[in-house]
Motif scaffolding. Structure first.
Motif, PDB file in Angstrom:
ATOM      1  N   LYS A   1       0.584  -1.423  -7.737  1.00 46.16           N
ATOM      2  CA  LYS A   1       0.296  -1.119  -6.146  1.00 46.16           C
ATOM      3  C   LYS A   1      -0.928  -1.538  -5.827  1.00 46.16           C
ATOM      4  O   LYS A   1      -1.828  -1.637  -6.310  1.00 46.16           O
ATOM      5  CB  LYS A   1       0.619   0.217  -5.871  1.00 46.16           C
ATOM      6  N   LEU A   2      -1.129  -1.668  -4.489  1.00 49.19           N
ATOM      7  CA  LEU A   2      -2.496  -2.242  -3.431  1.00 49.19           C
ATOM      8  C   LEU A   2      -2.969  -0.855  -2.942  1.00 49.19           C
ATOM      9  O   LEU A   2      -2.165  -0.144  -2.579  1.00 49.19           O
ATOM     10  CB  LEU A   2      -2.201  -3.378  -2.950  1.00 49.19           C
ATOM     11  N   THR A   3      -4.122  -0.794  -3.064  1.00 43.36           N
ATOM     12  CA  THR A   3      -4.973   0.387  -2.454  1.00 43.36           C
ATOM     13  C   THR A   3      -5.489  -0.059  -1.064  1.00 43.36           C
ATOM     14  O   THR A   3      -6.269  -1.209  -0.993  1.00 43.36           O
ATOM     15  CB  THR A   3      -5.872   1.214  -3.282  1.00 43.36           C
ATOM     16  N   LEU A   4      -5.284   0.629  -0.036  1.00 42.11           N
ATOM     17  CA  LEU A   4      -5.685   0.458   1.229  1.00 42.11           C
ATOM     18  C   LEU A   4      -7.235   0.894   1.493  1.00 42.11           C
ATOM     19  O   LEU A   4      -7.703   1.822   0.764  1.00 42.11           O
ATOM     20  CB  LEU A   4      -4.871   1.083   2.129  1.00 42.11           C
TER      21      LEU A   4
ATOM     22  N   ALA B   1       3.583   4.400  -1.225  1.00 42.67           N
ATOM     23  CA  ALA B   1       3.538   4.925  -2.535  1.00 42.67           C
ATOM     24  C   ALA B   1       4.574   4.281  -3.468  1.00 42.67           C
ATOM     25  O   ALA B   1       5.673   3.573  -2.954  1.00 42.67           O
ATOM     26  CB  ALA B   1       3.654   6.451  -2.341  1.00 42.67           C
TER      27      ALA B   1
ATOM     28  N   MET C   1     -13.874   5.524  -3.762  1.00 41.63           N
ATOM     29  CA  MET C   1     -12.358   5.272  -4.287  1.00 41.63           C
ATOM     30  C   MET C   1     -12.492   3.688  -4.580  1.00 41.63           C
ATOM     31  O   MET C   1     -11.872   3.241  -5.821  1.00 41.63           O
ATOM     32  CB  MET C   1     -11.340   5.385  -3.090  1.00 41.63           C
TER      33      MET C   1
ATOM     34  N   ILE D   1     -12.170   2.093  -8.289  1.00 41.15           N
ATOM     35  CA  ILE D   1     -10.924   1.063  -8.848  1.00 41.15           C
ATOM     36  C   ILE D   1     -11.637  -0.241  -9.443  1.00 41.15           C
ATOM     37  O   ILE D   1     -11.087  -0.922 -10.156  1.00 41.15           O
ATOM     38  CB  ILE D   1     -10.124   0.760  -7.483  1.00 41.15           C
TER      39      ILE D   1
ATOM     40  N   THR E   1       0.920  -1.114   0.036  1.00 41.32           N
ATOM     41  CA  THR E   1       0.118  -0.029  -0.170  1.00 41.32           C
ATOM     42  C   THR E   1       0.807   1.277   0.018  1.00 41.32           C
ATOM     43  O   THR E   1       0.430   2.404   0.026  1.00 41.32           O
ATOM     44  CB  THR E   1      -0.893  -0.044   1.199  1.00 41.32           C
TER      45      THR E   1
END
Lengths: 248, 637
Positions: free
Chosen positions: B279-282, B239, B380, B384, B237
């Protein structure tokens, strides 16, 4: 899907720059726009072509680093969305996509799609703060703040400083950005003490950086990924007028 | 190497006050004779730079982002803890201290944690004074929410953007000092090494990312606030640019690296959708206040979530941990998700996902209330995944999120290199083997606003102002080494991209040193990593030159460091033959699959000393003593 990309390439600040055409093949609809560019860059590197430079970091729409003008719109055409959160499902097979940097006199290009937005930092340094040092602060609940004003302040404070407002404006005005910070503090008791000084200093710096003025087209509000309202510009103008009538 | 934690004597609640009194001071007129370098401008770095400049020190601050406002602290969503007890629900400094030590599975240093809890209340006061628009009740007072691992509501928040608002607060304080000329700010500038003069940290070597110029800066002390190393997993998560480089270079110069195997896997992230994923999103943990986590009872159940009746759902967290339920701590929730997916009950195309369902909360509170609480997170999620979480449950899966390990520091936040201080996520000190939600923001700001301004004076008063020139031989030598490395990266001209190596390393780490580890897997990783590193140095392709903005080159340097650092992490995980917090060794678990600590043997901080690339680092142990919290098996049942 397969896409044709028209991308602004510019070696450095002194280079004239030009549009180059690249093919993006086998792009999944679930990819984000920047992941699509990652894939293209991998292919360019394989071919020995310098990868396309673009600013990005958090990739979750909050850091404000990513930019890009996509098909004429800063951050692309999806409402309230940064480029990093834009997904390829909004494009179709065979599309031509035009990708350019944020353009403004105050945002000079560094390379390709990367621009220098440090003018925003200098505006903040001129007055975007409350002058309190660390320590010796009264209890956080000492001054109640009506929920309405706290929410108004938060609405304005949500600005991520990406600069899309400037890129969208025909005058390259930064008034949505500056207005957001001025409004945040104008709604809070903590901001009252330096109210006049703050708005004067920030507006002076904004002018010195070469940003234009607002002529009420509201393009900034339309592209703002955080949906900052143009109300903040009205608020800033009111604050500025108020400051003009006061000594401090 | 000798580890001296310098913990003050006396009762826990008086240690910090006593220490503040006993430390040496620098008088106001002399402060301007001292200079300090701060690397990183997240919560810890920005607050430290601003606070030290306010005191009168000359500060140089560096960040690799285009603006100090962009540091990754900005992405924290849920909130910041503080022992204010505004809710009258029994909170206190001691309770926050206790919860944090327990949450960290009894692997943190009591004295540091107590200080953190003590200063937590002042942080909220400070932020409010800066104009941070925290959420408020109708009466105008501050609102709180509850968070994982606690039974009181002590979390302050600003919608789902708490990290952003706190960082903008610290950034505004920093901006004010830049405007006043007390801080020299260097954005788009990356630290590539630390310079030691007579064994003390007296400067850094940096690369200007726009021009490629490599240059030294000297100061009387160096403060690293450069964040964590979660990107060692490639997908995390964090950057994209978060990296271990600054901390790792300090490690190579003699700073011990503590507990690198303590890496937190966050339970609520959006699952991976494909190979290209960057990347993974929290999704904030705060969602677990109102969302219920479940999977189908049967592995064969392929119905759409809304078609699965209550009777066929397994709300496994509520079932296994009735008193904490969906608010069980992160490590436990993550492992429970892995467990049900390993049983084949995972959901979504990949089978690596569980449902986070808001239907009950929406029925109970109405959609408007849920929108007010989590609106931006729901938006959000929809952007996604193209799913509407008001109508269908979210799908979530654990992802690498935070690293509790970091450079070893003593009570003064000074590393084993004198004059090198480490703040925030970059140090190891406060979270033990697992961090509780809303505690990262608290620690970053505690270190920056309220600890380093005191402890740095103590160092200055003893070491004196040196006013060194960055042209000295120690600086030149370090610069030469930095240049040589860049030259090497650019000259390999192999076939594979930097990212392809990073992805491969990430997979090794996730498979063998991720949510669950075992001896065999770790040994496999320790064999694979050096092979991959060798390939990297033979076959990586970095185009372009040094004398320009060159993001592949920047990335190559960072990945090269991850390729060395990953080994230290695996060595640490191998050494620790117990399960504690986020470190789960499959060999060491209770009958019902919970972490099994071994307090007799492993109640220590593992601090690793660099011995050369590819050579096993030397382990030093700092024994942990628990005088105020009784060591117990953590139970959230």
């Amino acid at each position: 899907m397969n896409l044709t990309l028209h991308v602004w390439r510019q070696k450095n600040a002194h280079d004239k720059g030009r549009m180059e055409v690249y093919q993006a093949r086998d792009i999944s609809e679930h990819m984000s726009f920047l992941e699509m560019l990652d894939v293209v860059n991998e292919q360019l590197v394989e071919q020995g072509i310098d990868p396309i430079h673009f600013d990005h970091d958090c990739r979750e729409g909050i850091c404000g680093t990513c930019s890009l003008v996509i098909n004429g719109a800063p951050h692309g055409h999806q409402k309230a969305t940064t480029t990093c959160q834009l997904h390829m499902r909004h494009f179709s097979d065979g599309d031509h996509i035009y990708i350019e940097p944020f353009r403004a006199k105050a945002f000079p290009v560094i390379k390709d799609l990367v621009v220098d937005r440090s003018a925003f930092d200098r505006i903040m340094q001129a007055g975007g703060f409350v002058s309190v040092n660390t320590g010796g602060i009264p209890d956080a609940n000492a001054i109640p703040i009506p929920k309405y004003f706290a929410e108004k302040a938060m609405d304005a404070a949500a600005c991520i400083g990406c600069g899309a407002c400037v890129a969208a404006c025909k005058n390259a005005s930064a008034m949505l950005f500056v207005g957001a910070k001025v409004s945040q503090f104008a709604h809070l008791p903590q901001g009252q003490v330096e109210r006049e000084r703050r708005v004067r200093a920030m507006v002076a710096q904004m002018d010195a950086e070469g940003f234009g003025n607002c002529t009420n087209q509201y393009e900034c509000e339309a592209v703002c990924p955080k949906e900052i309202s143009v109300e903040v510009i009205a608020k800033m103008n009111r604050e500025y007028l108020r400051a003009a009538t006061k000594k401090s | 190497m000798k580890l001296d934690a310098k913990i003050p004597s006396g009762p826990i609640a008086e240690k910090w006050s006593k220490h503040k009194f006993e430390m040496k001071l620098v008088n106001p007129a002399n402060k301007r004779k001292y200079s300090v370098i701060v690397v990183g401008t997240g919560l810890a770095g920005a607050s430290a730079a601003a606070s030290m400049a306010e005191l009168g020190y000359n500060v140089k601050a560096f960040c690799f982002q285009d603006s100090p406002r962009r540091a990754h602290s900005i992405a924290a969503q849920g909130g910041i803890n503080a022992a204010k007890n505004y809710q009258n629900d029994g909170d206190s400094v001691f309770r926050l201290f206790y919860d944090t030590v327990k949450g960290g599975d009894f692997r943190s240093r009591e004295a540091n944690v107590h200080r953190l809890a003590e200063v937590s209340t002042a942080i909220i006061d400070q932020c409010v004074a800066q104009g941070v628009p925290f959420a408020r009740e109708y009466g105008g007072l501050l609102a709180n929410r509850s968070f994982g691992g606690a039974q009181v509501s002590r979390t302050f928040y600003a919608r789902g953007q708490t990290g952003q608002q706190l960082l903008l607060g610290a950034y505004s304080a920093l901006s004010r000092q830049i405007g006043l000329g007390k801080v020299q700010m260097y954005p788009r500038t990356e630290m590539l090494d630390v310079v030691l003069v007579d064994g003390h940290a007296k400067g850094i070597v940096v690369r200007n990312l726009v021009t490629g110029e490599v240059k030294s800066y000297a100061a009387d002390a160096v403060v690293l606030a450069t964040g964590g190393y979660g990107n060692v997993f490639y997908l995390s998560t964090n950057a994209m640019a978060c990296n271990v480089t600054a901390a790792y270079r300090a490690y190579k110069r003699g700073a011990a690296f503590a507990n690198p195997c303590y890496t937190q896997i966050h339970p609520t992230c959006i699952p991976v959708s494909g190979e290209y994923q960057s990347k993974l999103t929290l999704m904030s943990e705060s969602l677990r206040n109102d969302g219920r986590i479940w999977v189908p009872k049967s592995a064969d159940d392929k119905r759409a979530p809304n078609d699965i009746p209550e009777a066929d759902r397994d709300y496994y967290l509520e079932r296994k941990y009735p008193s904490f339920g969906n608010l069980a701590p992160r490590d436990i929730s993550s492992r429970a998700a892995k467990e049900v997916c390993d049983e084949g009950r995972g959901v979504g195309d990949t089978g690596l996902g569980v449902y986070l369902d808001f239907a009950d909360a929406i029925n109970r509170l109405g959609e408007d209330t849920i929108r007010e609480r989590y609106g931006n997170l729901f938006d959000m999620y929809e952007r996604i995944t193209a799913d509407n979480p008001y109508k269908v449950p979210m799908r979530i899966f654990p992802a690498s999120h935070y690293t509790m390990g970091g450079l070893w520091v003593d009570y003064n936040l000074e590393s084993t290199i004198p004059g090198l201080f480490v703040l925030g996520e970059a140090n190891f000190s406060d979270h033990g083997a697992n961090r509780l939600g809303a505690s990262a923001l608290m620690q970053g700001l505690a270190d920056g606003y309220f600890v380093i301004p005191y402890t740095i004076a103590n160092y200055f008063a003893a070491a004196g102002a040196k006013n060194l020139s960055p042209d000295g031989k120690d600086f030149k030598r370090t610069e030469d080494e930095v240049n040589e490395r860049t030259r090497k990266l650019l000259s390999i001209n192999g076939k594979r991209s930097v990212d392809s190596f990073h992805r491969e390393l990430g997979k090794i780490m996730w498979d063998y040193c991720g949510m669950a580890r075992n001896r065999k897997g770790l040994e496999t990783a320790l064999q694979k990593i050096p092979e991959l590193r060798e390939q990297f140095w033979q076959d990586v392709r970095v185009l372009g030159t040094n004398e320009e903005l060159n993001m592949s080159l920047e990335n190559a340097g960072r990945v090269a460091d991850f390729l060395e650092f990953a080994e230290v992490m695996c060595e640490d995980a191998l050494d620790r033959e117990e399960s504690c917090g986020a470190h789960f060794r499959e060999e060491y678990q209770t009958e019902d699959g919970e972490a099994l600590r071994n307090d007799k043997k492993y109640t220590y901080v593992a601090a690793w000393e660099y011995k050369g690339v590819g050579t096993k680092p030397e382990l030093h142990k700092e024994p942990l003593e628990f005088e105020n919290v009784k060591l117990a098996t953590r139970s959230y049942k």
